[in-house]
Enzyme design. Structure first.
Site, PDB file in Angstrom:
ATOM      1  N   GLN A 171       0.823  -1.222   0.000  1.00 54.91           N
ATOM      2  CA  GLN A 171       0.000   0.000   0.000  1.00 54.91           C
ATOM      3  C   GLN A 171       0.851   1.264   0.000  1.00 54.91           C
ATOM      4  O   GLN A 171       0.299   2.366   0.037  1.00 54.91           O
ATOM      5  CB  GLN A 171      -0.946   0.010   1.212  1.00 54.91           C
ATOM      6  N   THR A 195       8.117 -17.942 -17.629  1.00 55.71           N
ATOM      7  CA  THR A 195       8.275 -16.922 -18.669  1.00 55.71           C
ATOM      8  C   THR A 195       7.752 -15.577 -18.159  1.00 55.71           C
ATOM      9  O   THR A 195       6.632 -15.493 -17.664  1.00 55.71           O
ATOM     10  CB  THR A 195       7.501 -17.350 -19.939  1.00 55.71           C
ATOM     11  N   CYS A 203     -10.096  -9.317  -0.281  1.00 54.57           N
ATOM     12  CA  CYS A 203     -10.109 -10.767  -0.111  1.00 54.57           C
ATOM     13  C   CYS A 203     -11.156 -11.193   0.895  1.00 54.57           C
ATOM     14  O   CYS A 203     -11.584 -12.331   0.930  1.00 54.57           O
ATOM     15  CB  CYS A 203      -8.745 -11.275   0.358  1.00 54.57           C
TER      16      CYS A 203
HETATM   17  C1  LIG Z   1      -1.059  -4.946   2.250  1.00 54.69           C
HETATM   18  C2  LIG Z   1      -1.279  -5.918   1.149  1.00 54.69           C
HETATM   19  N1  LIG Z   1      -0.426  -6.943   1.003  1.00 54.69           N
HETATM   20  C3  LIG Z   1      -0.568  -7.844   0.019  1.00 54.69           C
HETATM   21  C4  LIG Z   1      -1.598  -7.750  -0.888  1.00 54.69           C
HETATM   22  C5  LIG Z   1      -1.705  -8.753  -1.985  1.00 54.69           C
HETATM   23  O1  LIG Z   1      -1.221  -8.222  -3.186  1.00 54.69           O
HETATM   24  P1  LIG Z   1      -1.638  -8.886  -4.590  1.00 54.69           P
HETATM   25  O2  LIG Z   1      -3.068  -8.560  -4.803  1.00 54.69           O
HETATM   26  O3  LIG Z   1      -0.757  -8.219  -5.600  1.00 54.69           O
HETATM   27  O4  LIG Z   1      -1.356 -10.332  -4.483  1.00 54.69           O
HETATM   28  C6  LIG Z   1      -2.520  -6.698  -0.759  1.00 54.69           C
HETATM   29  C7  LIG Z   1      -3.677  -6.603  -1.684  1.00 54.69           C
HETATM   30  O5  LIG Z   1      -4.810  -6.548  -1.283  1.00 54.69           O
HETATM   31  C8  LIG Z   1      -2.358  -5.756   0.270  1.00 54.69           C
HETATM   32  O6  LIG Z   1      -3.194  -4.724   0.434  1.00 54.69           O
END
Ligand SMILES: Cc1ncc(COP(=O)(O)O)c(C=O)c1O
Length: 380
Positions: A179, A237, A330
Site C-alpha cells: 500500500q 516466462t 479478499c
Molecule cells: C497490504 C497488502 N499486502 C498484500 C496484498 C496482496 O497483493 P496482490 O493482490 O498483488 O497479491 C494486498 C492486496 O490486497 C495488500 O493490500
C-alpha cells in the site's frame, strides 16, 4: 448511473499511458525473453530496462528487484525462503498484517515448527515499539515482518525505526509495502529493510505483476522452480507487457507524487469534514482519521447504524453505484468481521458497520458529496 469508485486500496484504475505502453509491448514485443534470437532479446531488453527503472525509484540496484505475480507471491517468496533457506526460527509480526503474510506464517509454523511472536498493538492500531524491542532480544535467528501501511486502517509504520531496531538485534526485516510503493517515496539506502513486497495494481498498474526487493547477498532461494528467469530466483516466462506496464505506472506515480498526494489528501480531508458535519456519532478506525499520522489514501469509518440495518449497507451502496469495502477485498465476500478491526475495536463498535473508503486521483469532491448524502439517507 455514475459509478463512484472508492475502493482504491483493493485495486486501482490503470492509467491511460500505462495501457498504451502495455498494448505497445503486446503488439510489438511478443518475444520470449529467454529466447536467444533478436525477438527474444528485445523482450529481455525491455524487462531489464524496467528492472533498472523500478530499482532507481527505490534507490537500489537492479539485481535486487525480482519480478513476481504480485504482492502475495512476493510476501510468500520472502517469508518461505527466509525460513527454509536462511534458517529463520522465529518470526515477529502483528495480528493486523495482510493475510498474504499471516496465512503464510501459519503454514510455516505447521511445516517448520518455527516460533511466532505477535507484537502488541496500541488501541489505535499502532505497534508497541517497546514490546518489539523486547521480542527482538530472542536468541534464535529472527525475521520481523511488519507492513509499512495497513491496508484497512491506514496506520503508517516507522520502517526506518524498525529497520534500525532489527539491525541492532541482528534480525532480518521484511515489510509488505503493497500500500505504500507508488504512494510514498522510499529510499532503501536510508531505510535498511532486507526485504520488501510491492504490487502494481495498487498504483494504477496492471494486475498480476509485482516485485520483491531482496537486499544483495541475502541468499534467498526460489519459491517457484523451473527455468532460470529472474536470475534463478523466480522461474516462469516473464510477463513482459505487465512488467513494462508496472514500470510505466511507477514512473507516472513518482513523477506526479507531490501534486497527486496533495490532491488525494484534500479529498480525504473533505471526506472527514463532510461526514463529521453531516452524520452524527461517526468515528474513524485506527489512525485513519488522523490527517498527519495515517496514509492519505484511505479512511475507515465506523457508522452509527444498528446491526440489522447494517447487513444491507454495502449492497445498498452498490445499488447506488458506490464501490467501497468492509476491509480487504479478499474478505469482502465473507460475513466475518475484519481480522484487523477485531484486534482494535471494542465489542460495541464491532457490532456497527465499518467501511473503508479509499481514494485516488480519479475521484472528486462531488463524488464525496454524493456518497455522504446516500449514507445519510440510509441512516435516517
Ligand atoms: C497490504 C497488502 N499486502 C498484500 C496484498 C496482496 O497483493 P496482490 O493482490 O498483488 O497479491 C494486498 C492486496 O490486497 C495488500 O493490500
Amino acid at each position: 448511473m455514475h459509478q463512484v469508485y472508492f475502493d482504491n486500496a483493493a485495486t486501482t484504475q490503470i492509467r491511460d499511458e500505462v495501457i498504451t505502453s502495455i498494448v505497445e509491448v503486446m503488439q510489438n514485443n511478443y518475444g520470449n525473453a529467454s529466447s536467444s534470437h533478436s525477438i527474444g532479446r528485445s523482450a529481455k531488453v525491455l524487462i531489464e530496462k524496467s528492472r533498472k527503472a523500478v530499482a532507481s525509484y527505490l534507490n537500489v540496484s537492479a539485481a535486487e528487484i525480482i519480478f513476481t505475480s504480485g504482492g502475495t507471491e512476493a510476501d510468500n517468496l520472502i517469508l518461505q525462503s527466509a525460513v527454509r533457506d536462511l534458517k529463520v526460527k522465529h518470526i515477529i509480526t502483528s495480528k493486523i498484517e495482510h493475510h498474504a503474510v499471516l496465512h503464510t506464517i501459519d503454514q510455516l509454523v505447521k511445516d517448520y515448527k518455527i516460533a511466532v511472536s505477535y507484537v502488541d498493538l496500541k488501541p489505535n492500531g499502532n505497534i508497541d515499539y517497546l514490546h518489539l524491542s523486547t521480542l527482538l532480544k530472542s536468541e534464535t535467528k529472527t525475521l520481523v515482518s511488519l507492513m509499512h501501511i495497513n491496508n484497512e486502517i491506514g496506520n503508517v509504520l516507522n520502517i526506518k525505526k524498525v529497520s534500525e531496531l532489527c539491525k541492532a538485534n541482528d534480525a532480518l526485516f521484511h515489510t509488505d509495502a503493497v500500500q505504500s510503493v507508488g504512494h510514498y517515496k522510499l529510499d532503501l539506502q536510508d531505510v535498511k529493510v532486507d526485504f520488501l513486497a510491492a504490487s502494481a495494481h495498487k498504483f494504477h498498474g496492471p494486475k498480476g505483476v509485482g516485485f520483491a526487493f531482496v537486499r544483495k547477498n541475502s541468499a534467498l532461494k526460489p519459491l517457484i522452480f523451473g527455468g532460470e528467469q529472474e536470475r534463478g530466483l523466480r522461474a516462469g516466462t516473464e510477463s513482459v507487457h505487465n512488467i513494462v506496464g508496472m514500470e510505466r505506472a511507477l514512473k507516472s506515480a513518482y513523477n506526479n507524487l507531490e501534486k497527486e498526494t496533495q490532491y488525494i489528501l484534500s479529498l480525504k480531508q473533505y471526506f472527514i469534514e463532510s461526514i463529521t458535519a453531516k452524520i452524527q456519532n461517526v468515528s474513524f478506525n485506527g489512525k485513519s482519521g488522523d490527517m498527519e499520522k495515517s496514509t492519505y489514501t484511505l479512511v475507515n469509518v465506523c457508522l452509527p447504524i444498528p446491526p440489522k440495518k447494517a447487513a444491507m449497507l454495502l449492497f445498498q451502496l452498490d445499488l447506488k453505484g458506490i464501490a467501497c469495502s468492509k476491509g480487504s477485498a479478499c474478505q469482502s465476500g465473507s460475513n466475518q468481521n475484519s481480522h484487523v478491526l477485531n484486534e482494535i475495536l471494542c465489542e460495541e463498535d464491532l457490532q456497527k458497520p465499518s467501511i473503508r473508503f479509499s481514494f485516488s486521483i480519479y475521484n472528486t469532491k462531488e463524488e464525496i458529496d454524493y456518497v455522504i448524502d446516500v449514507l445519510k439517507e440510509f441512516i435516517e
